[in-house]
Design an enzyme around this catalytic site. Structure first.
Site, PDB file in Angstrom:
ATOM      1  N   GLY A   1     -18.002   2.849  -2.765  1.00  0.00           N
ATOM      2  CA  GLY A   1     -18.738   4.098  -2.877  1.00  0.00           C
ATOM      3  C   GLY A   1     -20.202   3.972  -3.225  1.00  0.00           C
ATOM      4  O   GLY A   1     -20.978   4.905  -2.994  1.00  0.00           O
ATOM      5  N   LEU A   2     -20.625   2.828  -3.745  1.00  0.00           N
ATOM      6  CA  LEU A   2     -22.016   2.690  -4.164  1.00  0.00           C
ATOM      7  C   LEU A   2     -22.993   2.842  -3.006  1.00  0.00           C
ATOM      8  O   LEU A   2     -24.089   3.385  -3.172  1.00  0.00           O
ATOM      9  CB  LEU A   2     -22.231   1.326  -4.829  1.00  0.00           C
ATOM     10  CG  LEU A   2     -21.805   1.152  -6.282  1.00  0.00           C
ATOM     11  CD1 LEU A   2     -22.159  -0.238  -6.761  1.00  0.00           C
ATOM     12  CD2 LEU A   2     -22.434   2.206  -7.178  1.00  0.00           C
ATOM     13  N   LEU A   3     -22.609   2.348  -1.832  1.00  0.00           N
ATOM     14  CA  LEU A   3     -23.517   2.335  -0.691  1.00  0.00           C
ATOM     15  C   LEU A   3     -23.332   3.537   0.220  1.00  0.00           C
ATOM     16  O   LEU A   3     -23.839   3.558   1.337  1.00  0.00           O
ATOM     17  CB  LEU A   3     -23.325   1.036   0.110  1.00  0.00           C
ATOM     18  CG  LEU A   3     -23.607  -0.249  -0.667  1.00  0.00           C
ATOM     19  CD1 LEU A   3     -23.181  -1.476   0.133  1.00  0.00           C
ATOM     20  CD2 LEU A   3     -25.092  -0.337  -1.023  1.00  0.00           C
ATOM     21  N   GLY A   4     -22.625   4.540  -0.253  1.00  0.00           N
ATOM     22  CA  GLY A   4     -22.359   5.721   0.562  1.00  0.00           C
ATOM     23  C   GLY A   4     -23.257   6.899   0.237  1.00  0.00           C
ATOM     24  O   GLY A   4     -22.897   8.044   0.523  1.00  0.00           O
ATOM     25  N   GLY A   5     -24.417   6.646  -0.356  1.00  0.00           N
ATOM     26  CA  GLY A   5     -25.316   7.731  -0.729  1.00  0.00           C
ATOM     27  C   GLY A   5     -24.928   8.381  -2.035  1.00  0.00           C
ATOM     28  O   GLY A   5     -25.062   9.589  -2.212  1.00  0.00           O
TER      29      GLY A   5
ATOM     30  N   SER B   1     -14.190  -3.222   1.890  1.00  0.00           N
ATOM     31  CA  SER B   1     -15.111  -2.549   0.974  1.00  0.00           C
ATOM     32  C   SER B   1     -16.549  -2.607   1.471  1.00  0.00           C
ATOM     33  O   SER B   1     -17.457  -3.033   0.740  1.00  0.00           O
ATOM     34  CB  SER B   1     -15.016  -3.143  -0.436  1.00  0.00           C
ATOM     35  OG  SER B   1     -15.689  -2.335  -1.380  1.00  0.00           O
ATOM     36  N   PRO B   2     -16.818  -2.158   2.706  1.00  0.00           N
ATOM     37  CA  PRO B   2     -18.171  -2.261   3.263  1.00  0.00           C
ATOM     38  C   PRO B   2     -19.211  -1.418   2.547  1.00  0.00           C
ATOM     39  O   PRO B   2     -20.399  -1.734   2.608  1.00  0.00           O
ATOM     40  CB  PRO B   2     -17.992  -1.797   4.709  1.00  0.00           C
ATOM     41  CG  PRO B   2     -16.801  -0.898   4.675  1.00  0.00           C
ATOM     42  CD  PRO B   2     -15.883  -1.534   3.661  1.00  0.00           C
TER      43      PRO B   2
ATOM     44  N   TYR C   1       0.817  -1.206   0.000  1.00  0.00           N
ATOM     45  CA  TYR C   1       0.000   0.000   0.000  1.00  0.00           C
ATOM     46  C   TYR C   1       0.860   1.269   0.000  1.00  0.00           C
ATOM     47  O   TYR C   1       1.922   1.310   0.605  1.00  0.00           O
ATOM     48  CB  TYR C   1      -0.908   0.052   1.228  1.00  0.00           C
ATOM     49  CG  TYR C   1      -2.018  -0.964   1.256  1.00  0.00           C
ATOM     50  CD1 TYR C   1      -2.380  -1.692   0.130  1.00  0.00           C
ATOM     51  CD2 TYR C   1      -2.728  -1.200   2.430  1.00  0.00           C
ATOM     52  CE1 TYR C   1      -3.398  -2.630   0.180  1.00  0.00           C
ATOM     53  CE2 TYR C   1      -3.748  -2.129   2.486  1.00  0.00           C
ATOM     54  CZ  TYR C   1      -4.076  -2.840   1.366  1.00  0.00           C
ATOM     55  OH  TYR C   1      -5.081  -3.767   1.425  1.00  0.00           O
TER      56      TYR C   1
END
Length: 329
Positions: free
Chosen positions: A222-226, A217-218, A53
């Site tokens: 980014g899809l589930l972050g509004g 990736s909870p 990383y």
């Protein structure tokens, strides 16, 4: 902070893990230090990174590798008491140079990679040393021989895996048992409302062997972050993100409506859903800023009703249960 045992081990970890993947690439040193200060003050005790990383990666030559570990090491050096307050987790597998033995899970690479991580982290031991991916070209006897040597030398305490299939976990644990080793303390897997494949075989394997589950990736990258609300407020989505949004727009619309009805942020609901699963030990939050971290800290306190959980299953259906019943009688 309601700490949980990491699988069948005696080690207790916070339900939120600080993911340090962005350090050095999207987050500079000053902001990385601020995020770590905030996490420690909030009671987060697992700091997760990897040797690779820190910068954009290419198949031929990693660029910026090791910077995340270096930032953590410099932060730890500022206050020696910090080291004993965290569970320090890093990973091995990814290419660290262009040589044929500068990657994967040979005993040769594991030994050299561990020593390099220790130097960057400015510590004498790693609490959780995770295999970043499966290496089916290296026999488990060799992998465990290398890990056993590192444990004996006091360089690592627990061994974990990441991105393993259920049968990889079974093989790893059975070989470890034959050597009278604890084996895998944890598995780090992709798991969120949009990606539920591990419910088929990985989660049942972890439950059987008493192995902890740390999820990455909870919020589905980014899809589930509004994301729909953010776009409506003027934010621009990259072409790649926009394509993913369009592929799941009906589900995203229903999801964000549900979150609004609950009066909760979509990201907080996504994390809380994961933590309602008894198989999940900890959820990785990989913030780019301190504000993003603060927005996720109270997710473990959010209780979702049975009705809400059922609605989430309708919006984001899983694979149908566990294998083989998910697809056979």
């Amino acid at each position: 902070m309601n700490y949980r045992h990491l699988g069948r081990t005696g080690l207790k970890v916070s339900p939120i893990t600080l993911g340090c993947m962005n350090f050095g690439e999207l987050t500079d040193k000053a902001n990385s230090f601020s995020i770590m200060d905030t996490a420690l003050d909030a009671g987060i005790n697992v700091f997760d990174t990897a040797d690779v990383y820190g910068g954009p990666q290419t198949p031929d030559m990693p660029k910026g590798f090791g910077i995340s570990e270096e930032y953590i090491g410099k932060w730890l050096a500022q206050d020696k008491s910090r080291r004993d307050r965290i569970v320090l987790a890093t990973k091995v597998y990814q290419p660290m140079d262009i040589g044929p033995n500068d990657k994967y899970l040979s005993a040769y690479h594991i030994r050299r990679a561990c020593d390099a991580s220790l130097r960057r982290l400015k510590t004498d031991h790693i609490d959780l040393y995770q295999m970043h991916h499966i290496d089916r070209a290296t026999p488990w006897e060799e992998v465990w021989q290398a890990m056993e040597q590192l444990i004996r030398e006091g360089k690592i305490t627990y061994v974990g895996s990441s991105n393993f299939a259920g049968w990889d976990i079974a093989l790893a644990q059975c070989t470890a048992a034959s050597r009278n080793l604890l084996g895998l303390a944890s598995e780090q897997s992709l798991y969120n409302l949009t990606a539920r494949t591990i419910e088929l075989e990985v989660i049942p394997a972890l439950r059987h062997f008493g192995t902890g589950l740390i999820t990455w990736s909870p919020i589905g990258m980014g899809l589930l972050g509004g994301v729909l609300k953010k776009i409506s407020e003027g934010r621009r989505a990259t072409p790649g993100l926009q394509a993913r949004i369009e592929a799941k727009r009906p589900q995203l619309e229903a999801y964000e409506v549900l979150c609004a009805e609950l009066g909760e942020s979509p990201a907080r609901v996504a994390l809380a859903w994961l933590l309602h699963n008894p198989a999940v030990t900890s959820v990785i939050s990989g913030p780019r800023t301190t504000a993003q971290l603060l927005g996720n800290l109270d997710a473990p306190e959010l209780e979702l009703s049975g009705e809400t959980l059922a609605t989430l299953d309708q919006i984001w259906p899983g694979p149908g249960g566990e294998a083989p019943k998910a697809y056979a009688w």
